[in-house]
Design an enzyme around this catalytic site. Structure first.
Site, short mmCIF file in Angstrom:
data_model
loop_
_atom_site.label_atom_id
_atom_site.label_comp_id
_atom_site.label_asym_id
_atom_site.label_seq_id
_atom_site.Cartn_x
_atom_site.Cartn_y
_atom_site.Cartn_z
N ARG A 143 -21.53 -38.47 7.12
CA ARG A 143 -22.49 -39.20 7.96
C ARG A 143 -22.35 -38.76 9.42
O ARG A 143 -23.34 -38.44 10.08
CB ARG A 143 -22.27 -40.70 7.82
CG ARG A 143 -23.01 -41.53 8.84
CD ARG A 143 -22.98 -43.02 8.53
NE ARG A 143 -21.64 -43.60 8.50
CZ ARG A 143 -21.38 -44.87 8.22
NH1 ARG A 143 -22.36 -45.70 7.92
NH2 ARG A 143 -20.14 -45.33 8.22
N ARG A 176 -21.85 -54.43 14.54
CA ARG A 176 -21.77 -55.60 13.65
C ARG A 176 -23.13 -56.26 13.44
O ARG A 176 -23.37 -56.88 12.40
CB ARG A 176 -20.79 -56.63 14.22
CG ARG A 176 -19.36 -56.13 14.29
CD ARG A 176 -18.75 -55.95 12.91
NE ARG A 176 -17.42 -55.36 13.00
CZ ARG A 176 -16.71 -54.95 11.95
NH1 ARG A 176 -17.22 -55.07 10.72
NH2 ARG A 176 -15.54 -54.43 12.10
N GLU A 220 -19.26 -59.29 0.25
CA GLU A 220 -19.78 -58.94 1.57
C GLU A 220 -21.19 -59.53 1.70
O GLU A 220 -21.90 -59.65 0.70
CB GLU A 220 -19.83 -57.42 1.72
CG GLU A 220 -20.29 -56.92 3.08
CD GLU A 220 -20.09 -55.41 3.25
OE1 GLU A 220 -18.92 -54.95 3.18
OE2 GLU A 220 -21.08 -54.70 3.44
#
Ligand code: 3EB
Length: 330
Positions: free
Chosen positions: A159, A224, A324
């Site tokens: 990435r 975040r 998650e």
């Protein structure tokens, strides 16, 4: 987590964020509605319109049967097409772009991530919606391999290589979750716009791009959360039971879920948003073990009453993490 009543106001002069909803509906009907930017189905059984670049089948099973579809909608005329391996749609200053790479065509996991991100970066350079606000990554067998050879870490390396300096001005919010749909398939899709958002960090958590070496050679590049340009929505990254940079409550899914909910509240506070989620805040909970799904569902029903939560079967990028949550806070 209390219910809230305040609605977020759109900042004047900036485009209202796309609406994100789950619906029990036929993808074809949703694609025919004016302003539909993207429609997502979940799992191998999801049937849509493979010829339409706005239709995307996420390689994760939902524990809801039948699973709803997810819709992204804007108040504008929509254009769509293909650009090399990238499929895209745009309207009202918003852009959806998606790519799927077969790792066998890219020399493995790292090569596939590099190829996917390089293709997206090249495509984005042709567009006016240059600000990538939110990215989702669905990665086959994400925890296979040991230490630096773990596939998630190879993904992080690829990435970063494919991105080059594309996110030099700041990382978007992101999700990276493992699937078992097809062991060679990497899926990446994003939402971009013309105007920049505001990256939000969580004071309870080390910023991911500052994670110490033990978590891999290449720190994961994501914020975040991302406050959307008009400040009418917060796009929330994959959030787990990470405090500081450490995973907590190993082996205890309930404690991990509680820690995750505490992280989500801290994130809302950090974004200067009223506490709590409501019926307009679509979330996804990714659960590693199918045997934990009912437990997670019960806790979320109690802690987030009325909140649309899609329960997904997915692997979190650290082996010890069992659950998650990501999503939107409108
Ligand atoms: C964490 O907090 C969990 O590599 O893009 C969450 C969201 C995680 C995004 C990514 C990874 C990513 O570190 C893992």
């Amino acid at each position: 987590m209390v219910q809230r009543s305040e609605n977020l106001q759109v900042q004047p002069g900036l485009p209202r964020s796309p609406r994100v909803t789950y619906r029990m509906a036929d993808p074809g009907t949703a694609l025919d509605e004016p302003g539909t930017l993207a429609v997502f189905g979940f799992g191998a059984g999801a049937r849509g319109h493979d010829g339409d670049p706005r239709w995307f089948r996420v390689a994760l099973e939902s524990f809801d049967a039948p699973a709803p579809i997810e819709l992204w909608q804007v108040d504008a005329e929509i254009s769509y097409g293909h650009h090399d391996a990238v499929r895209w749609s745009s309207g009202g200053g918003w852009l959806f772009a998606a790519i799927e790479v077969d790792e066998r065509d890219a020399g493995g996991m790292e090569g596939a991530a590099r190829q996917a991100y390089a293709a997206l970066r090249q495509f984005m350079s042709t567009r006016s919606e240059r600000c990538v606000l939110r990215i989702w990554n669905y990665i086959a067998n994400i925890n296979d391999g040991e230490d630096d050879a773990e596939r998630y870490k190879q993904f992080c390396d690829g990435r970063a290589a494919g991105l080059d300096d594309f996110f030099a001005e700041g990382f978007p919010a992101a999700t990276a979750i493992g699937h078992h749909h097809d062991k060679h398939l990497l899926q990446v899709y994003l939402l971009a716009g013309i105007d920049t958002g505001t990256a939000v960090e969580n004071p309870r958590q080390t910023s991911a791009w500052r994670y110490p070496r033990q978590y891999g050679r290449t720190s994961p590049g994501f914020a975040r959360a991302m406050l959307m340009p008009a400040q009418d929505a917060l796009a929330i990254s994959g959030t787990a039971a990470v405090v500081g940079h450490a995973s907590t409550h190993e082996g205890d899914v309930e404690a991990q879920l509680n820690e995750t909910l505490t992280n989500l509240e801290a994130l809302l506070a950090s974004a200067d948003m009223p506490a709590g989620f409501d019926t307009h805040s679509p979330l996804k909970a990714y659960v590693r073990h199918a045997t934990d799904a009912t437990r997670v569902w019960e806790i979320l029903q109690r802690r987030l009453p009325g909140v649309p939560v899609l329960l997904m079967h997915g692997d979190v990028c650290r082996r010890e993490l069992l659950v998650e949550i990501d999503g939107w806070r409108f």
